[in-house]
Design a protein around this motif. Structure first.
Motif, PDB file in Angstrom:
ATOM      1  N   PHE A  34       1.732  -0.087  13.197  1.00 11.39           N
ATOM      2  CA  PHE A  34       1.747   1.376  13.067  1.00 11.39           C
ATOM      3  C   PHE A  34       2.353   1.796  11.732  1.00 11.39           C
ATOM      4  O   PHE A  34       1.828   2.679  11.048  1.00 11.39           O
ATOM      5  CB  PHE A  34       2.526   2.004  14.228  1.00 11.39           C
ATOM      6  CG  PHE A  34       2.773   3.472  14.068  1.00 11.39           C
ATOM      7  CD1 PHE A  34       1.722   4.379  14.161  1.00 11.39           C
ATOM      8  CD2 PHE A  34       4.044   3.973  13.807  1.00 11.39           C
ATOM      9  CE1 PHE A  34       1.933   5.738  13.999  1.00 11.39           C
ATOM     10  CE2 PHE A  34       4.267   5.326  13.646  1.00 11.39           C
ATOM     11  CZ  PHE A  34       3.208   6.218  13.756  1.00 11.39           C
ATOM     12  N   GLU A  35       3.468   1.176  11.349  1.00 10.18           N
ATOM     13  CA  GLU A  35       4.103   1.510  10.067  1.00 10.18           C
ATOM     14  C   GLU A  35       3.185   1.193   8.892  1.00 10.18           C
ATOM     15  O   GLU A  35       3.089   1.971   7.934  1.00 10.18           O
ATOM     16  CB  GLU A  35       5.421   0.735   9.937  1.00 10.18           C
ATOM     17  CG  GLU A  35       6.514   1.237  10.879  1.00 10.18           C
ATOM     18  CD  GLU A  35       7.760   0.367  10.864  1.00 10.18           C
ATOM     19  OE1 GLU A  35       7.846  -0.527   9.991  1.00 10.18           O
ATOM     20  OE2 GLU A  35       8.643   0.569  11.722  1.00 10.18           O
ATOM     21  N   VAL A  36       2.491   0.061   8.967  1.00 16.04           N
ATOM     22  CA  VAL A  36       1.540  -0.300   7.903  1.00 16.04           C
ATOM     23  C   VAL A  36       0.386   0.698   7.875  1.00 16.04           C
ATOM     24  O   VAL A  36      -0.055   1.133   6.808  1.00 16.04           O
ATOM     25  CB  VAL A  36       1.002  -1.736   8.112  1.00 16.04           C
ATOM     26  CG1 VAL A  36      -0.093  -2.057   7.096  1.00 16.04           C
ATOM     27  CG2 VAL A  36       2.128  -2.756   8.003  1.00 16.04           C
ATOM     28  N   TYR A  37      -0.082   1.081   9.069  1.00 22.81           N
ATOM     29  CA  TYR A  37      -1.196   2.024   9.153  1.00 22.81           C
ATOM     30  C   TYR A  37      -0.800   3.376   8.551  1.00 22.81           C
ATOM     31  O   TYR A  37      -1.599   4.017   7.854  1.00 22.81           O
ATOM     32  CB  TYR A  37      -1.634   2.204  10.605  1.00 22.81           C
ATOM     33  CG  TYR A  37      -2.880   3.056  10.723  1.00 22.81           C
ATOM     34  CD1 TYR A  37      -4.131   2.532  10.421  1.00 22.81           C
ATOM     35  CD2 TYR A  37      -2.800   4.388  11.096  1.00 22.81           C
ATOM     36  CE1 TYR A  37      -5.269   3.312  10.491  1.00 22.81           C
ATOM     37  CE2 TYR A  37      -3.928   5.178  11.173  1.00 22.81           C
ATOM     38  CZ  TYR A  37      -5.164   4.633  10.876  1.00 22.81           C
ATOM     39  OH  TYR A  37      -6.286   5.421  10.932  1.00 22.81           O
ATOM     40  N   GLN A  38       0.445   3.800   8.808  1.00 29.09           N
ATOM     41  CA  GLN A  38       0.914   5.059   8.220  1.00 29.09           C
ATOM     42  C   GLN A  38       0.899   4.999   6.694  1.00 29.09           C
ATOM     43  O   GLN A  38       0.509   5.973   6.032  1.00 29.09           O
ATOM     44  CB  GLN A  38       2.325   5.371   8.721  1.00 29.09           C
ATOM     45  CG  GLN A  38       2.348   6.080  10.058  1.00 29.09           C
ATOM     46  CD  GLN A  38       3.677   6.764  10.282  1.00 29.09           C
ATOM     47  OE1 GLN A  38       4.727   6.160  10.122  1.00 29.09           O
ATOM     48  NE2 GLN A  38       3.645   8.028  10.654  1.00 29.09           N
ATOM     49  N   GLN A  39       1.327   3.872   6.133  1.00 34.22           N
ATOM     50  CA  GLN A  39       1.289   3.708   4.672  1.00 34.22           C
ATOM     51  C   GLN A  39      -0.147   3.828   4.170  1.00 34.22           C
ATOM     52  O   GLN A  39      -0.412   4.451   3.133  1.00 34.22           O
ATOM     53  CB  GLN A  39       1.853   2.347   4.272  1.00 34.22           C
ATOM     54  CG  GLN A  39       3.349   2.187   4.485  1.00 34.22           C
ATOM     55  CD  GLN A  39       3.806   0.757   4.232  1.00 34.22           C
ATOM     56  OE1 GLN A  39       3.180   0.026   3.464  1.00 34.22           O
ATOM     57  NE2 GLN A  39       4.875   0.348   4.886  1.00 34.22           N
ATOM     58  N   PHE A  40      -1.073   3.228   4.909  1.00 36.47           N
ATOM     59  CA  PHE A  40      -2.483   3.289   4.527  1.00 36.47           C
ATOM     60  C   PHE A  40      -2.991   4.732   4.539  1.00 36.47           C
ATOM     61  O   PHE A  40      -3.602   5.200   3.584  1.00 36.47           O
ATOM     62  CB  PHE A  40      -3.303   2.419   5.485  1.00 36.47           C
ATOM     63  CG  PHE A  40      -4.789   2.631   5.407  1.00 36.47           C
ATOM     64  CD1 PHE A  40      -5.498   2.294   4.259  1.00 36.47           C
ATOM     65  CD2 PHE A  40      -5.490   3.167   6.480  1.00 36.47           C
ATOM     66  CE1 PHE A  40      -6.872   2.494   4.182  1.00 36.47           C
ATOM     67  CE2 PHE A  40      -6.852   3.368   6.412  1.00 36.47           C
ATOM     68  CZ  PHE A  40      -7.544   3.034   5.262  1.00 36.47           C
ATOM     69  N   VAL A  41      -2.716   5.455   5.630  1.00 36.52           N
ATOM     70  CA  VAL A  41      -3.204   6.831   5.769  1.00 36.52           C
ATOM     71  C   VAL A  41      -2.581   7.746   4.716  1.00 36.52           C
ATOM     72  O   VAL A  41      -3.257   8.599   4.129  1.00 36.52           O
ATOM     73  CB  VAL A  41      -2.919   7.368   7.195  1.00 36.52           C
ATOM     74  CG1 VAL A  41      -3.222   8.850   7.284  1.00 36.52           C
ATOM     75  CG2 VAL A  41      -3.739   6.603   8.218  1.00 36.52           C
TER      76      VAL A  41
END
Length: 368
Positions: free
Chosen positions: A68-75
């Motif tokens: 989730f934290e990685v996905y937030q960085q992506f978004v």
């Protein structure tokens, strides 16, 4: 393929899993002695729903939180200017995407190897089977791209609408009580508990006032501002000629604000969509929270089902109050959300409901 992923049968099979994820999340919110940041927590909730329900990945909580934290960085960096410098948002977004794809590849491989204990076909199953039906085995890269697209579609806009829903229920306690009355009248809510087996797709679709509440949240707080289209044939609009090949943008928000069918446009009034008024029925393009035409949002039925399931759980099992003196202002970028995320204190669930919720994670592990 996407019509199968979001078909009535598919939504029916997702529903029990969506309920489990929402119940588990609300229990965690209620057990927190501090207030929570609703927007941040609903992002985690919709991400978890996409991963565990839509895609059927059996990822442990610790790994899920890291993804989730990685996905937030992506978004956060997906719309950065394409300037490839070491510390640019673009470079951070690329790195996050690579890390995310590695995590997704691992989850996909485990899923392909472990098909035991599944009691429903998730979106990824349908995607894989559709490829086989057309004589084309999807490559790992195609599966990763499809997976990322499904997560993206289910994530930001649904989190935005979920936050807006909670804020409006806080602002309008009469709406919340009217929701509870409808749930009682339909035999879904009894003595502070959701009656076992009562939440089927047809039952939820029969809740007319709930449908009005969700429609009004999406009218007043449409998560995204608009969409783009390419002009296929030269046409004229209000005396201006729009040439073939041009790109045009339509504004969902401005359409809702200026459409003559809506009375008192700034007022949160779910009854405007009731049978007596039906303000959304006059004209094709006055109400378009999911866009319009052939390019309308394919996941709209899943998004509405998720919001309805969330509203039912909130009305049935939760007590919550604003943790700040005043309601926060709303920002529109990148999607609609409160500037402080909306600080809310959730309180313990009904004791009978706690008994029902025991072992939710075990149930998810066995069925998802």
């Amino acid at each position: 393929v996407f019509s199968k992923i979001f078909s009535h049968e598919a939504l029916e099979s997702y529903l029990p899993k969506i309920q489990l994820v929402i119940k588990d999340t609300l229990r965690a919110w209620s057990s927190n002695p501090e207030s929570i940041n609703v927007y941040h927590e609903t992002q985690k909730l919709t991400f978890r729903m996409a991963i565990r329900v839509l895609l059927g990945f059996r990822i442990p909580d610790e790994e899920l939180n890291r993804l989730f934290e990685v996905y937030q960085q992506f978004v956060e960096n997906v719309f950065s200017l394409p300037v490839d410098l070491p510390f640019s948002g673009y470079r951070r977004g690329i790195r996050a995407r690579e890390t995310l794809q590695k995590g997704l590849e691992k989850a996909i491989q485990e899923k392909l190897q472990n098909t035991q204990g599944k009691d429903y076909a998730d979106a990824l199953d349908i995607l894989i089977e559709s490829g086989k039906e057309h004589g084309k085995e999807l490559t790992m890269q195609e599966l990763k791209d499809g997976t990322l697209e499904l997560i993206f579609a289910a994530y930001a806009t649904t989190a935005s609408a979920s936050t807006s829903l909670i804020m409006q229920l806080l602002k309008h306690p009469r709406v919340l009580e009217k929701l509870r009355e409808e749930l009682r009248s339909k035999g879904i809510l009894h003595n502070g508990c959701i009656c076992e087996g009562s939440l089927r797709l047809d039952n939820i679709n029969s809740l007319h006032y709930l449908d009005c509440v969700i429609k009004e949240v999406l009218r007043l707080f449409t998560p995204i501002s608009g969409g783009y289209r390419t002009v296929l044939q030269t046409f004229e609009l209000d005396g201006f000629q729009i040439p073939k090949g041009w790109s045009v943008m339509y504004s969902i928000r401005d359409t809702h604000d200026t459409a003559p069918v809506f009375k008192d446009v700034d007022v949160f009034d779910p009854d405007r969509f009731g049978q007596g008024r039906s303000e959304d029925k006059d004209g094709r393009f006055h109400y378009l929270p999911f866009g319009g035409g052939v390019r309308t949002c394919l996941g709209k039925h899943l998004a509405k089902l998720f919001l309805k399931a969330l509203a039912i759980e909130l009305a049935s099992t939760s007590r919550f109050e604003l943790a700040t003196r005043t309601f926060p202002k709303i920002t529109l970028v990148p999607v609609v959300h409160p500037v402080d995320g909306l600080k809310v204190k959730f309180f313990g669930l009904d004791s009978n409901q706690n008994e029902i919720l025991t072992g939710t994670d075990v149930m998810l592990g066995a069925t998802v």
